[in-house]
Write a protein that holds these residues in place. Structure first.
Motif, short mmCIF file in Angstrom:
data_model
loop_
_atom_site.label_atom_id
_atom_site.label_comp_id
_atom_site.label_asym_id
_atom_site.label_seq_id
_atom_site.Cartn_x
_atom_site.Cartn_y
_atom_site.Cartn_z
N HIS A 20 -83.82 90.96 30.37
CA HIS A 20 -85.13 90.30 30.88
C HIS A 20 -84.71 89.07 31.92
CE1 HIS A 20 -88.44 87.57 30.42
NE2 HIS A 20 -89.25 88.63 30.11
N ALA A 21 -83.49 88.53 31.73
CA ALA A 21 -83.03 87.40 32.75
C ALA A 21 -82.60 87.80 33.89
CB ALA A 21 -82.23 86.38 32.04
N ASN A 22 -82.38 89.28 33.96
CA ASN A 22 -81.63 89.60 35.06
C ASN A 22 -82.33 91.00 35.56
OD1 ASN A 22 -78.97 88.37 35.61
ND2 ASN A 22 -79.30 88.59 33.29
N PRO A 23 -84.00 90.80 36.02
CA PRO A 23 -84.57 92.03 36.39
C PRO A 23 -84.15 92.56 37.75
CG PRO A 23 -85.70 90.02 37.04
CD PRO A 23 -84.46 89.49 36.20
N GLU A 24 -83.92 93.78 37.34
CA GLU A 24 -83.55 94.90 38.71
C GLU A 24 -84.75 96.05 38.55
OE1 GLU A 24 -78.75 94.94 37.91
OE2 GLU A 24 -79.85 95.80 36.29
N LEU A 25 -84.72 96.26 39.94
CA LEU A 25 -85.80 97.36 40.22
C LEU A 25 -85.35 98.77 40.29
CD1 LEU A 25 -87.39 95.44 43.45
CD2 LEU A 25 -88.05 95.40 41.19
N ALA A 73 -83.96 105.18 26.74
CA ALA A 73 -83.90 103.76 27.07
C ALA A 73 -84.43 103.63 28.55
CB ALA A 73 -82.65 103.28 27.05
N GLU A 74 -85.12 102.51 28.98
CA GLU A 74 -85.65 102.25 30.24
C GLU A 74 -85.02 100.63 30.29
OE1 GLU A 74 -89.74 104.92 30.05
OE2 GLU A 74 -89.92 102.86 30.22
N TYR A 75 -84.89 100.59 31.49
CA TYR A 75 -84.57 98.99 32.06
C TYR A 75 -84.95 98.41 33.54
CZ TYR A 75 -80.72 102.36 32.37
OH TYR A 75 -79.91 103.62 32.57
N ASP A 76 -85.71 99.32 33.93
CA ASP A 76 -86.09 98.68 35.33
C ASP A 76 -87.32 97.78 35.04
OD1 ASP A 76 -87.69 101.20 34.58
OD2 ASP A 76 -88.56 100.97 36.89
N ALA A 77 -87.38 96.79 36.25
CA ALA A 77 -88.36 96.14 36.21
C ALA A 77 -89.42 96.16 37.18
CB ALA A 77 -87.89 94.67 36.54
N LEU A 78 -90.38 95.26 37.49
CA LEU A 78 -91.47 95.40 38.27
C LEU A 78 -91.48 94.51 39.62
CD1 LEU A 78 -94.36 95.48 36.03
CD2 LEU A 78 -93.96 97.17 37.45
N PRO A 79 -91.49 94.75 40.69
CA PRO A 79 -91.51 93.99 41.86
C PRO A 79 -92.32 92.78 41.51
CG PRO A 79 -91.67 96.11 42.56
CD PRO A 79 -91.90 96.12 41.09
N GLY A 80 -91.61 91.52 41.68
CA GLY A 80 -92.21 90.18 42.00
C GLY A 80 -92.64 89.74 40.48
N MET A 81 -92.36 90.58 39.32
CA MET A 81 -93.25 90.21 37.86
C MET A 81 -92.11 90.45 37.04
SD MET A 81 -96.84 91.49 37.08
CE MET A 81 -98.37 91.05 38.16
N GLY A 82 -90.72 90.72 37.20
CA GLY A 82 -89.77 91.10 36.41
C GLY A 82 -90.13 91.93 35.36
N HIS A 83 -89.61 91.81 34.04
CA HIS A 83 -89.80 92.71 32.98
C HIS A 83 -91.35 92.36 32.49
CE1 HIS A 83 -86.27 95.03 32.82
NE2 HIS A 83 -85.69 93.84 33.28
N ALA A 84 -92.40 92.72 33.30
CA ALA A 84 -93.92 92.40 32.63
C ALA A 84 -94.26 93.61 32.11
CB ALA A 84 -94.78 92.08 33.92
#
Length: 371
Positions: A20-25, A73-84
């Motif tokens: 969560h603290a290190n969001p990656e696209l 498992a999924e672990y990608d984040a959203l642009p500009g929003m992190g793990h929203a």
């Protein structure tokens, strides 16, 4: 199994919070996929990191039983929003399920595979992995996902994501506008046409997009505009018919403005989600045994996932873990904040245990003992 998951509580919650603290696209989840691979390897699974021609995909296996269960498992984040969308919770819960199942997989008649699947938020990692054989031997595919409210199943849309480009001709907007061909006008015409089309679309249809480039200076006729658009419908067949009408709106923009039009898919199309009701019933009973409660009605209607494509080939479930965070909902900053709360931490552990118990139910050697 539950005892093994709870014994790993500190590590699982640390993994969730670290991701969560290190969001990656999409396709850039180097840290997250590495942490998932390391955790599964320490838990005794045989791990391959960077498989199916995807550097951030993970495959971890344990057991050799006749029933092959895959946990995603999924672990990608959203642009500009992190793990929203809370993929940190998904990753940690999947790892927890793998750790709980690995030592007893053979006793349960199971082959267990935990797949780390990149790029769900645009990129279609599971679609690529499906095409490359990742799910060929699976008898069932399981995963969980956080949401504002609990749901055992939900209506997932079929989706097409499109990159739209108009090319015109620049000119001085004040002195010689007649010499220009306005690409911004083309996108405006298309948007108006889509807005008018919405009155005639079905209840489950959605069309929405953003302008990613609309011109460089107000005193120059824009010669190049781009947009990213999403078309959604309740099924693959309905998506095809809706997309045809939306493409006609983009063509209207080109005809009306005199611009050239290019439309290209951003990623593979996502199919609608088909939940296997028998497996859903097993999962729901297991989740309720942990104290989780399911309100009447579904949640996230109109959302989409690349698990939909998998679910058309292999029996699958994609239940929602409620974080009790309304009015915050997925894809909002407030939801990202909710994904590292005590409710989110409980969802990690409950999700891991419910997935492990459900996999055990599917195994030929399942016994009623849950410790």
């Amino acid at each position: 199994m539950a005892a093994r998951v709870r014994a790993a509580e500190d590590d699982l919650l640390a993994l969730s919070h670290r991701i969560h603290a290190n969001p990656e696209l999409a396709f850039e989840e180097t840290l997250a996929s590495g942490w998932v691979a390391e955790a599964l390897s320490r838990g005794g699974l045989t791990v391959e990191h960077g498989c199916y021609d995807l550097p951030t995909a993970v495959r971890a296996t344990a057991g050799s039983g006749p029933c092959h269960v895959v946990v995603c498992a999924e672990y990608d984040a959203l642009p500009g929003m992190g793990h929203a969308c809370g993929h940190n919770i998904i990753a940690a819960a999947a790892v927890g399920a793998g750790l709980g199942l690995a030592p007893v997989a053979d006793d349960l008649g199971l082959t267990v595979t935990v797949l780390g699947t990149p790029a769900e938020e645009g990129g279609g990692g599971k679609v690529l992995m499906l095409d490359r054989g990742a799910f060929d031997e699976a008898d069932a595919v399981l995963m969980v996902h956080p949401a504002a409210q609990e749901a055992a199943s939900w209506r997932g849309s079929a989706v097409s994501v499109l990159d739209v480009t108009y090319r015109g001709r620049p000119a001085h907007a004040g002195a010689h506008p007649e010499r220009g061909v306005n690409a911004a006008d083309a996108m405006t015409i298309a948007q108006v046409a889509i807005g008018l089309l919405r009155q005639q679309t079905r209840d489950g249809d959605r069309v929405h997009g953003i302008i990613t480039e609309g011109g460089a200076a107000a005193n120059v006729i824009p010669d190049h505009t781009t947009g990213n658009w999403i078309v959604r419908s309740d099924s693959v067949a309905e998506l095809a018919s809706l997309k045809e009408r939306v493409l006609a709106c983009f063509e209207a923009g080109a005809v009306g403005s005199g611009c050239e039009l290019t439309v290209e898919p951003t990623c593979p199309d996502y199919a609608d989600v088909v939940h296997d009701e028998a497996i859903v019933a097993l999962y729901r009973a297991n989740a309720e045994a942990l104290g989780r409660r399911f309100p009447a009605g579904g949640t996230l209607a109109g959302a989409a996932t690349d698990l939909g494509n998998v679910s058309h080939r292999v029996p699958a479930i994609h239940p929602m873990l409620g974080l009790d965070c309304l009015p915050a909902v997925n894809h909002q900053p407030e939801f990202a904040a909710a994904c590292v709360t005590p409710a989110a931490d409980r969802a990690v552990l409950d999700g891991a245990i419910a997935l492990a118990w459900t996999a055990a139910d599917l195994g030929s050697g399942y016994s009623a003992t849950r410790s």
